[in-house]
Write an enzyme that holds these catalytic residues in place. Sequence first.
Site, short mmCIF file in Angstrom:
data_model
loop_
_atom_site.label_atom_id
_atom_site.label_comp_id
_atom_site.label_asym_id
_atom_site.label_seq_id
_atom_site.Cartn_x
_atom_site.Cartn_y
_atom_site.Cartn_z
N GLN A 1 2.98 -10.55 -5.53
CA GLN A 1 1.87 -10.49 -4.58
C GLN A 1 1.31 -11.90 -4.37
O GLN A 1 1.03 -12.62 -5.32
CB GLN A 1 0.75 -9.58 -5.11
CG GLN A 1 1.19 -8.17 -5.42
CD GLN A 1 1.33 -7.31 -4.18
OE1 GLN A 1 1.28 -7.81 -3.07
NE2 GLN A 1 1.53 -6.03 -4.37
N ARG B 1 -5.36 -6.88 -9.78
CA ARG B 1 -4.96 -7.30 -11.12
C ARG B 1 -6.21 -7.60 -11.95
O ARG B 1 -7.14 -8.26 -11.45
CB ARG B 1 -4.11 -8.58 -11.08
CG ARG B 1 -2.84 -8.49 -10.26
CD ARG B 1 -1.75 -7.74 -11.03
NE ARG B 1 -0.48 -7.83 -10.33
CZ ARG B 1 -0.09 -7.01 -9.36
NH1 ARG B 1 -0.91 -6.05 -8.96
NH2 ARG B 1 1.08 -7.15 -8.79
N ASP C 1 2.93 6.27 0.62
CA ASP C 1 2.98 4.92 1.21
C ASP C 1 4.37 4.68 1.80
O ASP C 1 5.21 3.99 1.21
CB ASP C 1 2.66 3.89 0.13
CG ASP C 1 2.57 2.47 0.68
OD1 ASP C 1 2.39 2.32 1.90
OD2 ASP C 1 2.71 1.53 -0.12
N LEU C 2 4.61 5.23 2.99
CA LEU C 2 5.90 5.08 3.66
C LEU C 2 5.86 4.06 4.79
O LEU C 2 6.90 3.71 5.35
CB LEU C 2 6.38 6.43 4.20
CG LEU C 2 6.60 7.53 3.16
CD1 LEU C 2 7.18 8.77 3.82
CD2 LEU C 2 7.50 7.05 2.03
N LYS C 3 4.68 3.61 5.17
CA LYS C 3 4.52 2.58 6.21
C LYS C 3 5.32 2.94 7.46
O LYS C 3 6.18 2.19 7.92
CB LYS C 3 4.92 1.20 5.68
CG LYS C 3 4.10 0.74 4.48
CD LYS C 3 4.56 -0.64 4.00
CE LYS C 3 3.71 -1.13 2.84
NZ LYS C 3 3.92 -0.35 1.58
N ASP D 1 5.48 3.08 -8.93
CA ASP D 1 6.59 2.29 -8.41
C ASP D 1 7.79 2.41 -9.35
O ASP D 1 8.16 1.46 -10.06
CB ASP D 1 6.16 0.83 -8.23
CG ASP D 1 5.10 0.69 -7.15
OD1 ASP D 1 5.13 1.48 -6.18
OD2 ASP D 1 4.24 -0.20 -7.26
N LYS E 1 -0.03 6.86 -6.00
CA LYS E 1 0.73 6.39 -4.84
C LYS E 1 2.22 6.64 -5.04
O LYS E 1 2.78 6.27 -6.07
CB LYS E 1 0.51 4.91 -4.59
CG LYS E 1 1.29 4.36 -3.38
CD LYS E 1 0.97 2.90 -3.11
CE LYS E 1 1.74 1.95 -4.00
NZ LYS E 1 3.19 1.88 -3.62
N ASP F 1 7.61 3.63 14.08
CA ASP F 1 8.65 4.19 14.93
C ASP F 1 8.01 4.55 16.26
O ASP F 1 6.84 4.22 16.50
CB ASP F 1 9.26 5.43 14.25
CG ASP F 1 10.74 5.63 14.60
OD1 ASP F 1 11.06 5.53 15.81
OD2 ASP F 1 11.55 5.88 13.69
N THR G 1 0.57 -7.80 1.54
CA THR G 1 -0.01 -8.76 0.60
C THR G 1 1.03 -9.70 0.02
O THR G 1 0.67 -10.71 -0.61
CB THR G 1 -0.73 -8.04 -0.55
OG1 THR G 1 0.17 -7.13 -1.17
CG2 THR G 1 -1.94 -7.28 -0.03
N PRO H 1 6.06 6.77 19.00
CA PRO H 1 4.88 7.59 18.72
C PRO H 1 5.19 9.04 18.32
O PRO H 1 4.60 9.56 17.37
CB PRO H 1 4.10 7.53 20.03
CG PRO H 1 4.44 6.19 20.59
CD PRO H 1 5.88 5.98 20.25
N GLY I 1 -0.81 -1.05 -9.95
CA GLY I 1 0.51 -0.65 -10.40
C GLY I 1 0.82 -1.10 -11.81
O GLY I 1 0.43 -0.46 -12.79
N ARG I 2 1.51 -2.22 -11.92
CA ARG I 2 2.06 -2.64 -13.21
C ARG I 2 1.02 -2.89 -14.29
O ARG I 2 1.31 -2.75 -15.48
CB ARG I 2 2.93 -3.89 -12.99
CG ARG I 2 4.30 -3.53 -12.43
CD ARG I 2 5.04 -4.74 -11.89
NE ARG I 2 4.53 -5.15 -10.58
CZ ARG I 2 5.20 -5.93 -9.74
NH1 ARG I 2 6.39 -6.41 -10.08
NH2 ARG I 2 4.69 -6.25 -8.57
N THR J 1 7.85 10.35 16.94
CA THR J 1 8.48 10.42 15.63
C THR J 1 7.45 10.23 14.53
O THR J 1 7.45 10.94 13.51
CB THR J 1 9.59 9.37 15.50
OG1 THR J 1 10.61 9.65 16.47
CG2 THR J 1 10.22 9.38 14.12
#
Length: 248
Positions: free
Chosen positions: A193, A184, A58-60, A9, A31, A63, A121, A65, A213-214, A67
């Site tokens: 989160q 975590r 991770d683009l989520k 991130d 990721k 749109d 989350t 179908p 992540g962090r 595309t």
Amino acid sequence: MAEIIIALDYPESGPALDLVDRVGADADFYKVGLELYTRSGPEIVQALASRGKRVFLDLKLHDIPNTVAGGVRSAAEHGVDLLTVHAAGGPSMLARAAEAAREAAESGGHRVRIVAVTVLTSLPAFEVEEIWGRTVDSVRDEVLRLASMAGEAGIDGVVSSALEAEALRHVLGPDALLVTPGIRPAGAETHDQARVATPALAVAAGASHLVVGRSITQAADPRSAYRAIAEEAAAAAAGGHTPGALDG
């Protein structure tokens, strides 16, 4: 044993790749999210691949179908291993995404696996109610509803909080991917989160992939931080915890 994915991130590729190099050979799954990909594009995926790393893009996607299907094909061409779509895109969109992934693999391309985002989350129940425009008695019920729809459409798995993982495993079966962000170590800050869990609890609940992540990227020694989380996950997989610890 659950796989650990390190979330890059970062706003640009330089610091992200520096972190990858600091962790070294210990970790091989990373990721790449919206901010980093928007700035760096496919080059960041190629840079990770050149280091022998796998990529969770991770683009989520959400749109129409056709595309989304095109986005899946592009991800497969770049060698992406996991790609997110929004379950709220609906059955037709989900089915086209799954179909595009299968077609890419059948034509000799890379097999990208598709996982659907159910409820972010970061969302507490009252915000889910605002989004759906109705009363939400249980975030878990919403997650299960969206996950069931995704599974019926042929999606490989879902992204959800570890707090829903045990119930999702029952609904989706033993082969579904359960990708759990919000991981975590015990005692760590939750940041933005709302629904988090330790690596041990997530594994005990049935998660197949843990996104961290962090807790790693902001650690003084990222490699040691990764190893500690991996050891905790391995201990849980060996039977040191029970799923019931997540209940409530």
